[in-house]
Design a protein around this motif. Structure first.
Motif, PDB file in Angstrom:
ATOM      1  N   LEU A 130       0.619  -1.187  -0.390  1.00  0.00           N
ATOM      2  CA  LEU A 130      -0.193  -0.199  -0.095  1.00  0.00           C
ATOM      3  C   LEU A 130       0.811   1.465  -0.375  1.00  0.00           C
ATOM      4  CD1 LEU A 130      -2.816   1.634   0.304  1.00  0.00           C
ATOM      5  CD2 LEU A 130      -2.694   1.018   2.766  1.00  0.00           C
ATOM      6  N   VAL A 131       1.665   1.829   0.656  1.00  0.00           N
ATOM      7  CA  VAL A 131       2.647   2.174   0.352  1.00  0.00           C
ATOM      8  C   VAL A 131       3.231   2.439  -0.619  1.00  0.00           C
ATOM      9  CG1 VAL A 131       4.936   1.340   1.268  1.00  0.00           C
ATOM     10  CG2 VAL A 131       4.802   3.663   2.517  1.00  0.00           C
ATOM     11  N   HIS A 132       4.036   1.558  -1.426  1.00  0.00           N
ATOM     12  CA  HIS A 132       4.427   2.310  -2.754  1.00  0.00           C
ATOM     13  C   HIS A 132       2.990   1.924  -3.251  1.00  0.00           C
ATOM     14  CE1 HIS A 132       8.509   1.158  -1.623  1.00  0.00           C
ATOM     15  NE2 HIS A 132       8.702  -0.135  -1.329  1.00  0.00           N
ATOM     16  N   HIS A 133       2.048   1.976  -3.303  1.00  0.00           N
ATOM     17  CA  HIS A 133       0.374   1.930  -3.883  1.00  0.00           C
ATOM     18  C   HIS A 133       0.298   3.841  -4.176  1.00  0.00           C
ATOM     19  CE1 HIS A 133      -2.918   2.264  -6.923  1.00  0.00           C
ATOM     20  NE2 HIS A 133      -3.434   2.533  -5.473  1.00  0.00           N
ATOM     21  N   LEU A 134       0.482   4.370  -3.031  1.00  0.00           N
ATOM     22  CA  LEU A 134       0.311   5.693  -2.350  1.00  0.00           C
ATOM     23  C   LEU A 134       1.019   6.400  -3.400  1.00  0.00           C
ATOM     24  CD1 LEU A 134      -1.432   5.234   1.523  1.00  0.00           C
ATOM     25  CD2 LEU A 134      -2.237   5.524  -1.429  1.00  0.00           C
ATOM     26  N   VAL A 193       8.261   6.256   3.616  1.00  0.00           N
ATOM     27  CA  VAL A 193       8.608   4.401   3.945  1.00  0.00           C
ATOM     28  C   VAL A 193      10.229   4.300   4.189  1.00  0.00           C
ATOM     29  CG1 VAL A 193       9.865   2.511   2.081  1.00  0.00           C
ATOM     30  CG2 VAL A 193       8.048   3.926   1.244  1.00  0.00           C
ATOM     31  N   GLY A 194      10.195   3.982   5.480  1.00  0.00           N
ATOM     32  CA  GLY A 194      11.267   4.261   6.638  1.00  0.00           C
ATOM     33  C   GLY A 194      12.150   2.922   6.883  1.00  0.00           C
ATOM     34  N   CYS A 195      10.939   2.187   7.115  1.00  0.00           N
ATOM     35  CA  CYS A 195      12.479   0.480   7.270  1.00  0.00           C
ATOM     36  C   CYS A 195      11.738  -0.501   6.255  1.00  0.00           C
ATOM     37  CB  CYS A 195      11.723   0.017   9.100  1.00  0.00           C
ATOM     38  SG  CYS A 195       9.975   0.253   8.809  1.00  0.00           S
ATOM     39  N   ASP A 196      10.433  -0.170   6.040  1.00  0.00           N
ATOM     40  CA  ASP A 196       9.751  -1.499   5.520  1.00  0.00           C
ATOM     41  C   ASP A 196       9.724  -2.965   6.662  1.00  0.00           C
ATOM     42  OD1 ASP A 196       8.726  -0.731   3.248  1.00  0.00           O
ATOM     43  OD2 ASP A 196      11.459  -1.098   1.948  1.00  0.00           O
ATOM     44  N   THR A 197       9.392  -2.864   7.979  1.00  0.00           N
ATOM     45  CA  THR A 197       9.736  -3.720   8.691  1.00  0.00           C
ATOM     46  C   THR A 197       8.304  -3.362   9.633  1.00  0.00           C
ATOM     47  OG1 THR A 197      11.244  -3.475  10.129  1.00  0.00           O
ATOM     48  CG2 THR A 197      11.569  -4.329   8.309  1.00  0.00           C
ATOM     49  N   LYS A 220       0.307   0.610   9.570  1.00  0.00           N
ATOM     50  CA  LYS A 220       1.554   1.005   8.198  1.00  0.00           C
ATOM     51  C   LYS A 220       1.226   0.235   7.343  1.00  0.00           C
ATOM     52  CE  LYS A 220       3.881   0.519  13.408  1.00  0.00           C
ATOM     53  NZ  LYS A 220       4.598   0.241  14.093  1.00  0.00           N
ATOM     54  N   SER A 221       1.123   1.235   6.047  1.00  0.00           N
ATOM     55  CA  SER A 221       0.683   0.520   4.712  1.00  0.00           C
ATOM     56  C   SER A 221       2.581   0.318   4.343  1.00  0.00           C
ATOM     57  CB  SER A 221       0.527   2.006   4.372  1.00  0.00           C
ATOM     58  OG  SER A 221       1.855   2.970   4.290  1.00  0.00           O
ATOM     59  N   CYS A 222       3.442  -0.245   5.259  1.00  0.00           N
ATOM     60  CA  CYS A 222       4.477  -1.339   4.849  1.00  0.00           C
ATOM     61  C   CYS A 222       4.333  -3.003   5.123  1.00  0.00           C
ATOM     62  CB  CYS A 222       5.780  -0.385   4.806  1.00  0.00           C
ATOM     63  SG  CYS A 222       6.102  -0.910   6.509  1.00  0.00           S
ATOM     64  N   THR A 223       2.921  -3.202   5.631  1.00  0.00           N
ATOM     65  CA  THR A 223       2.200  -4.085   5.916  1.00  0.00           C
ATOM     66  C   THR A 223       1.442  -4.959   4.750  1.00  0.00           C
ATOM     67  OG1 THR A 223       1.611  -3.449   8.331  1.00  0.00           O
ATOM     68  CG2 THR A 223       3.960  -3.841   7.979  1.00  0.00           C
ATOM     69  N   VAL A 224       1.075  -3.504   4.839  1.00  0.00           N
ATOM     70  CA  VAL A 224      -0.402  -3.901   3.750  1.00  0.00           C
ATOM     71  C   VAL A 224      -0.685  -3.785   2.303  1.00  0.00           C
ATOM     72  CG1 VAL A 224      -3.079  -3.530   3.949  1.00  0.00           C
ATOM     73  CG2 VAL A 224      -1.507  -3.344   6.033  1.00  0.00           C
ATOM     74  N   LEU A 225      -1.211  -4.959   1.861  1.00  0.00           N
ATOM     75  CA  LEU A 225      -0.837  -4.836   0.429  1.00  0.00           C
ATOM     76  C   LEU A 225      -1.786  -4.141   0.095  1.00  0.00           C
ATOM     77  CD1 LEU A 225      -0.821  -9.103  -0.539  1.00  0.00           C
ATOM     78  CD2 LEU A 225       1.349  -6.812  -0.679  1.00  0.00           C
TER      79      LEU A 225
END
Length: 157
Positions: free
Chosen positions: A22-26, A37-41, A57-62
Protein backbone atom coordinates in the motif's frame (compact mmCIF):
# COMPACT_ATOMS: atom_id res chain seq x y z
CA UNK A 1 -5.13 -6.97 -10.75
CA UNK A 2 -7.41 -3.95 -10.62
CA UNK A 3 -7.60 -2.19 -7.26
CA UNK A 4 -10.20 0.43 -6.42
CA UNK A 5 -9.51 2.47 -3.28
CA UNK A 6 -11.07 5.69 -2.07
CA UNK A 7 -8.05 7.81 -1.12
CA UNK A 8 -8.70 11.04 0.76
CA UNK A 9 -12.30 11.01 -0.44
CA UNK A 10 -11.51 10.39 -4.11
CA UNK A 11 -12.13 7.03 -5.74
CA UNK A 12 -9.06 5.67 -7.54
CA UNK A 13 -8.76 2.59 -9.70
CA UNK A 14 -5.44 1.20 -10.95
CA UNK A 15 -3.90 -1.98 -12.24
CA UNK A 16 -1.28 -3.17 -9.74
CA UNK A 17 0.85 -6.22 -9.23
CA UNK A 18 -0.65 -8.41 -6.54
CA UNK A 19 2.47 -7.97 -4.35
CA UNK A 20 2.38 -4.14 -4.35
CA UNK A 21 2.51 -2.71 -0.85
CA UNK A 22 0.00 0.00 0.00
CA UNK A 23 2.79 2.47 0.82
CA UNK A 24 4.28 2.06 -2.67
CA UNK A 25 0.86 2.24 -4.29
CA UNK A 26 0.10 5.52 -2.52
CA UNK A 27 3.49 7.06 -3.34
CA UNK A 28 4.24 5.68 -6.81
CA UNK A 29 0.82 5.20 -8.37
CA UNK A 30 -1.51 7.63 -6.62
CA UNK A 31 1.26 10.25 -6.24
CA UNK A 32 0.77 11.03 -2.54
CA UNK A 33 4.30 11.21 -1.15
CA UNK A 34 3.70 12.37 2.42
CA UNK A 35 3.49 8.72 3.45
CA UNK A 36 7.14 7.83 4.03
CA UNK A 37 8.95 4.53 3.55
CA UNK A 38 11.14 4.26 6.60
CA UNK A 39 11.96 0.65 7.31
CA UNK A 40 9.73 -1.76 5.33
CA UNK A 41 9.42 -3.86 8.49
CA UNK A 42 6.64 -1.99 10.37
CA UNK A 43 9.14 -0.88 13.00
CA UNK A 44 9.16 2.89 12.52
CA UNK A 45 5.57 3.89 11.68
CA UNK A 46 6.57 6.57 9.14
CA UNK A 47 4.16 4.95 6.68
CA UNK A 48 1.11 5.12 8.96
CA UNK A 49 -2.19 5.89 7.22
CA UNK A 50 -5.81 5.39 8.17
CA UNK A 51 -7.71 2.52 6.54
CA UNK A 52 -11.43 2.80 7.22
CA UNK A 53 -10.49 5.10 10.09
CA UNK A 54 -8.02 2.68 11.69
CA UNK A 55 -4.30 3.42 12.04
CA UNK A 56 -2.35 1.04 9.77
CA UNK A 57 1.31 0.75 8.82
CA UNK A 58 1.04 0.78 5.04
CA UNK A 59 4.33 -1.08 4.54
CA UNK A 60 2.67 -4.22 5.94
CA UNK A 61 -0.50 -4.11 3.84
CA UNK A 62 -0.90 -5.03 0.21
CA UNK A 63 -2.80 -2.59 -1.98
CA UNK A 64 -5.04 -5.51 -2.95
CA UNK A 65 -6.02 -5.97 0.71
CA UNK A 66 -7.64 -2.53 0.82
CA UNK A 67 -9.54 -2.92 -2.44
CA UNK A 68 -12.90 -1.22 -1.87
CA UNK A 69 -11.74 0.48 1.33
CA UNK A 70 -11.19 4.10 2.33
CA UNK A 71 -7.62 5.29 2.92
CA UNK A 72 -6.68 8.63 4.41
CA UNK A 73 -3.16 10.02 4.17
CA UNK A 74 -1.59 13.12 5.64
CA UNK A 75 -2.62 15.04 2.52
CA UNK A 76 -6.24 14.16 3.31
CA UNK A 77 -6.16 15.99 6.64
CA UNK A 78 -5.77 19.40 5.02
CA UNK A 79 -8.82 21.55 4.46
CA UNK A 80 -10.49 22.32 1.13
CA UNK A 81 -8.21 25.29 0.48
CA UNK A 82 -5.06 23.50 1.61
CA UNK A 83 -5.09 24.94 5.13
CA UNK A 84 -3.62 22.67 7.78
CA UNK A 85 -5.95 20.42 9.72
CA UNK A 86 -6.16 20.72 13.52
CA UNK A 87 -3.56 18.02 14.26
CA UNK A 88 -1.18 19.39 11.62
CA UNK A 89 -1.57 22.87 13.10
CA UNK A 90 -0.90 21.58 16.61
CA UNK A 91 2.31 19.90 15.43
CA UNK A 92 3.44 23.18 13.86
CA UNK A 93 2.49 25.30 16.87
CA UNK A 94 4.27 23.02 19.34
CA UNK A 95 7.41 22.55 17.24
CA UNK A 96 6.77 18.81 17.02
CA UNK A 97 8.32 18.51 13.57
CA UNK A 98 12.11 18.46 14.00
CA UNK A 99 13.51 16.68 10.92
CA UNK A 100 9.96 15.86 9.79
CA UNK A 101 10.54 12.31 8.60
CA UNK A 102 8.32 10.68 11.25
CA UNK A 103 5.77 13.50 11.21
CA UNK A 104 3.27 12.07 8.70
CA UNK A 105 3.04 8.78 10.58
CA UNK A 106 2.90 10.51 13.96
CA UNK A 107 0.11 12.84 12.80
CA UNK A 108 -1.90 9.96 11.37
CA UNK A 109 -1.46 7.81 14.50
CA UNK A 110 -2.44 10.80 16.65
CA UNK A 111 -5.48 11.49 14.49
CA UNK A 112 -6.59 7.88 14.88
CA UNK A 113 -6.05 8.08 18.64
CA UNK A 114 -8.20 11.19 19.05
CA UNK A 115 -10.97 9.69 16.94
CA UNK A 116 -11.02 6.67 19.26
CA UNK A 117 -10.27 8.55 22.49
CA UNK A 118 -10.95 12.31 22.25
CA UNK A 119 -9.69 12.95 25.79
CA UNK A 120 -6.50 10.88 26.24
CA UNK A 121 -4.14 11.22 29.16
CA UNK A 122 -0.47 11.86 28.47
CA UNK A 123 0.23 8.19 29.26
CA UNK A 124 -2.40 7.10 26.71
CA UNK A 125 -0.85 9.36 24.07
CA UNK A 126 2.60 7.89 24.74
CA UNK A 127 1.20 4.35 24.58
CA UNK A 128 -0.56 5.09 21.29
CA UNK A 129 2.72 6.30 19.77
CA UNK A 130 4.76 3.22 20.74
CA UNK A 131 4.69 1.98 17.16
CA UNK A 132 6.00 5.27 15.75
CA UNK A 133 9.67 6.14 16.13
CA UNK A 134 11.12 9.63 16.18
CA UNK A 135 14.80 9.45 15.35
CA UNK A 136 15.31 12.98 16.69
CA UNK A 137 13.88 12.00 20.11
CA UNK A 138 11.30 14.77 19.92
CA UNK A 139 8.58 12.93 21.77
CA UNK A 140 7.98 15.65 24.35
CA UNK A 141 6.82 18.20 21.76
CA UNK A 142 4.90 15.55 19.83
CA UNK A 143 2.98 14.56 22.96
CA UNK A 144 2.33 18.21 23.81
CA UNK A 145 1.00 18.82 20.28
CA UNK A 146 -1.40 15.89 20.56
CA UNK A 147 -2.58 16.98 24.00
CA UNK A 148 -3.15 20.49 22.64
CA UNK A 149 -5.14 19.15 19.66
CA UNK A 150 -7.27 17.14 22.09
CA UNK A 151 -7.92 20.23 24.20
CA UNK A 152 -8.78 22.32 21.13
CA UNK A 153 -11.26 19.72 19.94
CA UNK A 154 -12.80 19.62 23.40
CA UNK A 155 -13.06 23.41 23.52
CA UNK A 156 -14.81 23.51 20.16
CA UNK A 157 -17.64 21.25 21.31
Amino acid sequence: MNVTITVNGEKTSHEVEDRTLLVHHLRDVVGLTATNVGCDTSTCGACTVLVNGESVKSCTVLAAQVDGDEVQTLEGLAGENGELGPMQSAFREHHALQCGFCTPGMVMAATSLLRENPHPTEEEVRAALKGNLCRCTGYHNIVQAIMSAAESAEGAR
